[in-house]
Design a protein around this motif. Structure first.
Motif, PDB file in Angstrom:
ATOM      1  N   ASP A  16       0.818  -1.210   0.000  1.00  0.00           N
ATOM      2  CA  ASP A  16       0.000   0.000   0.000  1.00  0.00           C
ATOM      3  C   ASP A  16       0.857   1.267   0.000  1.00  0.00           C
ATOM      4  N   LYS A  42      -8.842   9.272  -9.513  1.00  0.00           N
ATOM      5  CA  LYS A  42      -9.984   8.525 -10.076  1.00  0.00           C
ATOM      6  C   LYS A  42     -11.070   9.470 -10.572  1.00  0.00           C
ATOM      7  N   LYS A  68     -14.804  -2.048  -7.837  1.00  0.00           N
ATOM      8  CA  LYS A  68     -15.104  -1.680  -6.444  1.00  0.00           C
ATOM      9  C   LYS A  68     -13.815  -1.383  -5.674  1.00  0.00           C
ATOM     10  N   PHE A  69     -12.806  -2.208  -5.894  1.00  0.00           N
ATOM     11  CA  PHE A  69     -11.535  -2.018  -5.190  1.00  0.00           C
ATOM     12  C   PHE A  69     -10.853  -0.732  -5.669  1.00  0.00           C
ATOM     13  N   TYR A  70     -10.870  -0.514  -6.983  1.00  0.00           N
ATOM     14  CA  TYR A  70     -10.260   0.687  -7.581  1.00  0.00           C
ATOM     15  C   TYR A  70     -10.873   1.967  -7.012  1.00  0.00           C
ATOM     16  N   ARG A  71     -12.197   1.983  -6.850  1.00  0.00           N
ATOM     17  CA  ARG A  71     -12.886   3.182  -6.354  1.00  0.00           C
ATOM     18  C   ARG A  71     -12.482   3.516  -4.912  1.00  0.00           C
ATOM     19  N   LYS A  72     -12.072   2.518  -4.142  1.00  0.00           N
ATOM     20  CA  LYS A  72     -11.687   2.729  -2.746  1.00  0.00           C
ATOM     21  C   LYS A  72     -10.187   2.958  -2.565  1.00  0.00           C
ATOM     22  N   LYS A  73      -9.372   2.335  -3.413  1.00  0.00           N
ATOM     23  CA  LYS A  73      -7.935   2.257  -3.120  1.00  0.00           C
ATOM     24  C   LYS A  73      -7.014   2.987  -4.105  1.00  0.00           C
ATOM     25  N   SER A 341      -4.462  -2.855  -9.000  1.00  0.00           N
ATOM     26  CA  SER A 341      -5.293  -3.413  -7.916  1.00  0.00           C
ATOM     27  C   SER A 341      -4.708  -4.725  -7.405  1.00  0.00           C
TER      28      SER A 341
END
Length: 577
Positions: A16, A42, A68-73, A341
């Protein structure tokens, strides 16, 4: 329960906090487009939401999970353009001194005495940019190279320099795109050879090979010191030794190859710069596609895009003739989101079928005892079931080249590892010419293997480039022969051939005859196999550049750090607690 959450965060902390990507590919393939996308937030991407319904395929479900992961991370990347590193060395010099250096380049281009200068055009520097504009841009330099070496500079100063470098490059490209690419390639070669852009035979040292990579690495450390988390993309790596430099230092480094069909690249280049003639475009592409023999220091310092692509961790196919084609760009963006991701969180999704099959071909190539090039192949039926694998090597019962020794043969060995012909006086005389002094080989603890085809054809003028004299079967040929030798019990008509190097003319004919409907490859093999064989007739197979991850990257991206079930259960307990 809070401690449990901290454990999950700690497990993924390294991934991360720091990611280093390298982009490589031929000019016009899309590296710059990819770097720009990676540098944006994003919200700047402004991508259409991915949804699923009751009829969604598994491929669509994978996209939904990644979305979904891309939108958060998602976190934007800092871009370090490798050509800007070269600008740092260029801006060391005043306009007048730079002009003298370029005049020296032009002298070598005219003389054609140095091999690496032969593919370049004469550079008319005074027409590319005037003195006033150059010196104004150069103000952003101010001993930057010294500061970077001592790690005294700050990110903000680098940011201003990148802008000045971009303006300089844009000015050169606008005036003469071919001159711009020639100038930067020559300067890059010289930095790796002499440690500077100037030709200086006294400073010609092997250690200079890593000069560009070393300066880049110091800048990476500056970014890491000033920015947390640190996501960096290097655009665009064009020398394989520089790629290895970062691979050896950072487990978080991934080399991404972006490629496109030749016709797409030609169309894009003519749109980027309409003044480029077809001849100039052909010359630029042939310069990038050339195979280097790495016989001298000059070969190691030159750009070698072919080698960079072949040795990449992730491959992205970027088709589309129009530079403003949103559909092809979306495919590119989707792939970038997917692999970023998976770097952040391995095992989010499973590999694609092409990735699974190419990984098998990639693993198979390691069985090859060829000392020139290792190639692997995997053949499936029309349903995607594996029917055969192969690698380039000698026939069963014969000894691979890597296991044989020139000195052993020259000591009159009677081993069956060597053929009757190799034991003749004629061949031994050929071998002696190549292996006169093997002291250095022994001192390194290496086996003095030799390539029969190279030795034989070099001494038999009429036999040069004759594929008949290679000892090894090709990987694809070997896979096809496994089917004939052991039988598969099932036809491969309509099946797929996965190969780490595109098939040669001989293997292409065999694939066509066997009814292969699709060929997926990584390394484009030299020759006219595609144009003369695979693209002709009534049943031409579809030929595609591989899209996906292989090698150690395949394992790193798809191996879950902790079982996904345990991670989900831990998070459920945190919420319930």
């Amino acid at each position: 329960m809070e401690n449990l959450n901290s454990i999950i965060d700690t497990i993924y902390k390294n991934r991360d906090e720091f990611i280093l990507l390298g982009l490589t590919g031929r000019i016009g393939s899309g590296c710059t487009t990819a770097a720009k996308f990676l540098s944006q937030t994003k919200d700047q991407h402004n991508l259409k939401e991915v949804c699923i319904n009751d009829d969604s395929s598994d491929a669509q479900r994978k996209k939904y999970i990644l979305w979904k992961f891309y939108r958060k991370k998602w976190k934007p990347f800092e871009v370090i353009t490798m050509s800007d590193i070269i600008t740092i060395f260029i801006f060391k010099y005043s306009y007048k001194n730079l002009k003298k250096i370029i005049e020296e380049f032009n002298t070598e281009i005219k003389n054609q005495k140095i091999k690496r200068f032969k593919n370049f055009d004469e550079i008319n520097f005074t027409k590319l940019i005037n003195e006033k504009d150059y010196e104004n841009l150069r103000k952003e330099y101010i001993n930057l190279l010294t500061e970077i070496k001592e790690k005294r500079t700050i990110k903000e100063k680098l940011k201003n320099f990148w802008k000045a470098s971009k303006k300089f490059k844009d000015s050169l490209q606008k005036q003469n795109y071919k001159n711009y690419t020639d100038l930067y390639q020559l300067c890059g070669d010289n930095i790796r050879l002499y440690g500077d852009i100037k030709i200086n035979e006294k400073n010609k040292k092997a250690k200079n090979i890593y000069t560009i990579a070393d300066i880049t690495n110091k800048i990476i450390k500056i970014y890491r010191k000033e920015t947390k988390p640190t996501y960096i993309v290097l655009d665009a790596i064009r020398n394989i030794l520089e790629a290895y430099f970062f691979k050896e230092r950072y487990s978080a480094f991934y080399l991404i190859a972006i490629d496109a069909p030749n016709e797409d690249i030609k169309n894009r280049l003519s749109q980027i710069n309409p003044s480029l003639s077809k001849k100039q475009i052909e010359k630029m592409l042939s310069q990038e596609d050339k195979e280097l023999e790495t016989k001298s220091l000059e070969d190691f310092i030159s750009q070698n895009i072919k080698s960079c692509i072949v040795n990449s961790d992730i491959f992205i196919r970027n088709e589309g003739k129009n530079i403003n084609d949103d559909a092809s760009k979306l495919e590119l963006y989707g792939n970038l989101i997917k692999y970023v991701s998976l770097i952040q969180h391995p095992g989010l999704i499973t590999p694609s079928n092409d990735e699974k099959m190419m990984q098998i071909a990639f693993t198979a190539k390691l069985n090859s005892g060829c000392i020139s090039r290792q190639v692997g192949a995997c053949v499936t039926n029309k349903y995607g079931s594996i029917k055969a694998i192969g690698w380039n090597d000698v026939a069963e019962g014969q000894t691979s080249c890597v296991l044989r020794s020139a000195s052993e043969l020259l000591k009159n060995s009677i081993s069956k590892a060597y053929s009757h012909y190799e034991k003749t006086l004629e061949f031994k005389e050929f071998l002696k010419k190549e292996y006169v002094d093997i002291k250095n080989i022994y001192e390194k603890g290496l086996n003095d293997s030799y390539c029969f085809k190279t030795i034989y054809t070099r001494n038999k003028e009429k036999q040069k480039n004759n594929q008949v004299h290679t000892r090894a079967l090709h990987a694809e040929e070997n896979a096809f022969l496994q089917l004939a030798k052991y039988g598969s019990g099932e036809s491969i008509i309509g099946g797929t051939l996965y190969t780490t190097a595109s098939p040669c003319e001989l293997c292409s004919k065999k694939a066509y005859q066997l009814g292969i409907s699709r060929i997926v490859y990584i390394d484009p093999y030299p020759g006219i196999a595609k144009e003369n064989i695979l693209y002709s007739g009534l049943n031409p197979p579809k030929v595609e550049f591989f899209n996906g991850a292989i090698g150690t990257a395949y394992h790193k991206l798809y191996t879950q750090i902790i079982p996904y079930k345990d991670e989900i259960n831990s998070l459920k307990e945190i919420i319930n607690g």
